[in-house]
Write a protein that holds these residues in place. Structure first.
Motif, PDB file in Angstrom:
ATOM      1  N   UNK A 196       0.834  -1.202   0.000  1.00 35.53           N
ATOM      2  CA  UNK A 196       0.000   0.000   0.000  1.00 35.53           C
ATOM      3  C   UNK A 196       0.871   1.255   0.000  1.00 35.53           C
ATOM      4  N   UNK A 197       1.914   1.236   0.832  1.00 29.03           N
ATOM      5  CA  UNK A 197       2.838   2.373   0.891  1.00 29.03           C
ATOM      6  C   UNK A 197       3.499   2.599  -0.466  1.00 29.03           C
ATOM      7  N   UNK A 198       3.930   1.516  -1.102  1.00 28.31           N
ATOM      8  CA  UNK A 198       4.597   1.620  -2.398  1.00 28.31           C
ATOM      9  C   UNK A 198       3.640   2.126  -3.468  1.00 28.31           C
ATOM     10  N   UNK A 199       2.430   1.570  -3.505  1.00 29.49           N
ATOM     11  CA  UNK A 199       1.452   1.998  -4.509  1.00 29.49           C
ATOM     12  C   UNK A 199       1.118   3.478  -4.359  1.00 29.49           C
ATOM     13  N   UNK A 200       0.911   3.904  -3.125  1.00 26.88           N
ATOM     14  CA  UNK A 200       0.592   5.307  -2.866  1.00 26.88           C
ATOM     15  C   UNK A 200       1.753   6.210  -3.270  1.00 26.88           C
ATOM     16  N   UNK A 201       2.972   5.806  -2.925  1.00 27.71           N
ATOM     17  CA  UNK A 201       4.149   6.607  -3.249  1.00 27.71           C
ATOM     18  C   UNK A 201       4.392   6.635  -4.754  1.00 27.71           C
ATOM     19  N   UNK A 202       4.128   5.519  -5.433  1.00 30.62           N
ATOM     20  CA  UNK A 202       4.299   5.478  -6.881  1.00 30.62           C
ATOM     21  C   UNK A 202       3.353   6.448  -7.573  1.00 30.62           C
ATOM     22  N   UNK A 203       2.102   6.454  -7.158  1.00 27.68           N
ATOM     23  CA  UNK A 203       1.140   7.375  -7.759  1.00 27.68           C
ATOM     24  C   UNK A 203       1.565   8.820  -7.513  1.00 27.68           C
ATOM     25  N   UNK A 204       2.024   9.104  -6.306  1.00 27.90           N
ATOM     26  CA  UNK A 204       2.467  10.473  -6.015  1.00 27.90           C
ATOM     27  C   UNK A 204       3.727  10.841  -6.791  1.00 27.90           C
ATOM     28  N   UNK A 205       4.606   9.867  -7.052  1.00 27.34           N
ATOM     29  CA  UNK A 205       5.798  10.128  -7.870  1.00 27.34           C
ATOM     30  C   UNK A 205       5.403  10.446  -9.308  1.00 27.34           C
ATOM     31  N   UNK A 206       4.452   9.686  -9.845  1.00 27.98           N
ATOM     32  CA  UNK A 206       3.976   9.946 -11.204  1.00 27.98           C
ATOM     33  C   UNK A 206       3.278  11.296 -11.259  1.00 27.98           C
ATOM     34  N   UNK A 207       2.489  11.583 -10.245  1.00 32.67           N
ATOM     35  CA  UNK A 207       1.793  12.877 -10.177  1.00 32.67           C
ATOM     36  C   UNK A 207       2.788  14.034 -10.216  1.00 32.67           C
ATOM     37  N   UNK A 208       3.902  13.876  -9.491  1.00 33.80           N
ATOM     38  CA  UNK A 208       4.911  14.938  -9.440  1.00 33.80           C
ATOM     39  C   UNK A 208       5.599  15.133 -10.788  1.00 33.80           C
ATOM     40  N   UNK A 209       5.792  14.039 -11.503  1.00 35.25           N
ATOM     41  CA  UNK A 209       6.516  14.127 -12.784  1.00 35.25           C
ATOM     42  C   UNK A 209       5.611  14.423 -13.976  1.00 35.25           C
ATOM     43  N   UNK A 210       4.306  14.273 -13.800  1.00 31.78           N
ATOM     44  CA  UNK A 210       3.355  14.432 -14.909  1.00 31.78           C
ATOM     45  C   UNK A 210       3.001  15.907 -15.103  1.00 31.78           C
TER      46      UNK A 210
END
Length: 298
Positions: A196-210
């Motif tokens: 869950x932590x990884x999935x949430x962090x991945x989405x936020x990483x993509x959000x930051x780069x998008x």
């Protein structure tokens, strides 16, 4: 122990699915929730009995229906479990068994004994099934089919209570596994909480780069599968992460170590190291279904 009536407190996706599964298995189900609309929907579908009640009701005469329940499932967020048991305690009959579906066990098992009525046993529980969705509307009777269902009795828990719950777990198509609360929290941190932590962090990483706002329109199956659970409700996860803080932080540290190893291999353009890392993961991952026996042994 003979079981004819089960009470389910909290008719969300987990509690609602348990209620549907027990009803389909021929048991009477008493529903308890804080939302009248949810109770009405479950009663109109015949999933719960007509005397199901709102736990926040000022008229405690309705609570007497709980005296019929042989087993009581508390399906609320982790930090609400003990307060709910305390609220219901005066209406729980002697000889009943109380269990929960929370994702962390040490805090619950150690705290609930302070509010349990005399003659009532508690067995910690955690069905390893669910969804990124929440609410009774997403519940279904087959949610637990073939899924592991962890039971974490304390040392003083009567064996009869554990065996009764194991039988109920089998009845809804799940596979019971017995472990200590400590073992559970370490395991859950690794295979449930860290993802869950990884999935949430991945989405936020993509959000930051998008910066274009177009990335998600082009995302394939891999991204969607990996991040599905990032849509889970934040409130539930706050309770989970804070009540299993030490184990989750340990797994984050281990993950960062593994991620750093892969990062260094990429930085060094080391194909052999990258291959070794991927093959190591593949080898372990391919054996994931062989770790538990179908008879419920760990």
């Amino acid at each position: 122990m003979s079981v004819s009536t089960v009470a389910v407190v909290g008719l969300g996706i987990i509690g609602g699915s348990l209620a549907r599964a027990f009803k389909a298995a021929g048991l009477e189900v008493l529903g308890i929730d804080s939302d009248d609309g949810t109770l009405s929907a479950a009663a109109s579908e015949g999933v719960v009995s007509e005397d199901s009640f709102n736990i926040n009701s000022a008229d405690e005469s309705s609570f007497r229906a709980l005296k019929r329940a042989d087993i009581i499932f508390i399906c609320t967020p982790v930090l609400s479990i003990v307060p709910v048991v305390k609220r219901l305690a005066p209406f729980i009959k002697r000889g009943a068994v109380v269990t929960d579906t929370g994702s962390t066990k040490r805090v619950v098992v150690n705290s609930v004994k302070e509010v349990l009525p005399e003659g009532v046993a508690f067995v910690g529980g955690h069905p390893m099934a669910g969804s990124q969705y929440s609410g009774y509307g997403f519940s279904r009777a087959d949610l637990f089919s073939k899924s592991p269902y962890i039971l974490t009795p304390a040392e003083e828990t009567p064996l009869e209570a554990v065996e009764t719950l194991k039988a109920l777990v089998f009845k809804i198509g799940a596979v019971p596994h017995i472990m200590t609360p400590e073992e559970h929290d370490g395991m859950a941190a690794a295979v449930s909480h860290l993802p869950q932590v990884i999935a949430t962090s991945l989405v936020n990483a993509v959000r930051e780069s998008d910066t274009s706002g177009e990335y998600l329109k082009l995302a394939g199956r891999g991204y969607k599968d990996t991040t599905r659970i990032a849509s889970s409700a934040a409130g539930i996860w706050i309770d989970i992460l804070l009540t299993n803080r030490d184990e989750v932080l340990n797994m984050i540290s281990i993950f960062k170590k593994q991620l750093g190893e892969l990062q260094r291999a990429i930085e060094a353009s080391s194909a052999p190291d990258i291959k070794r890392i991927f093959e190591r993961a593949r080898e372990y991952g391919n054996g994931r279904n062989e770790d538990f026996g179908c008879d419920g042994r760990r």
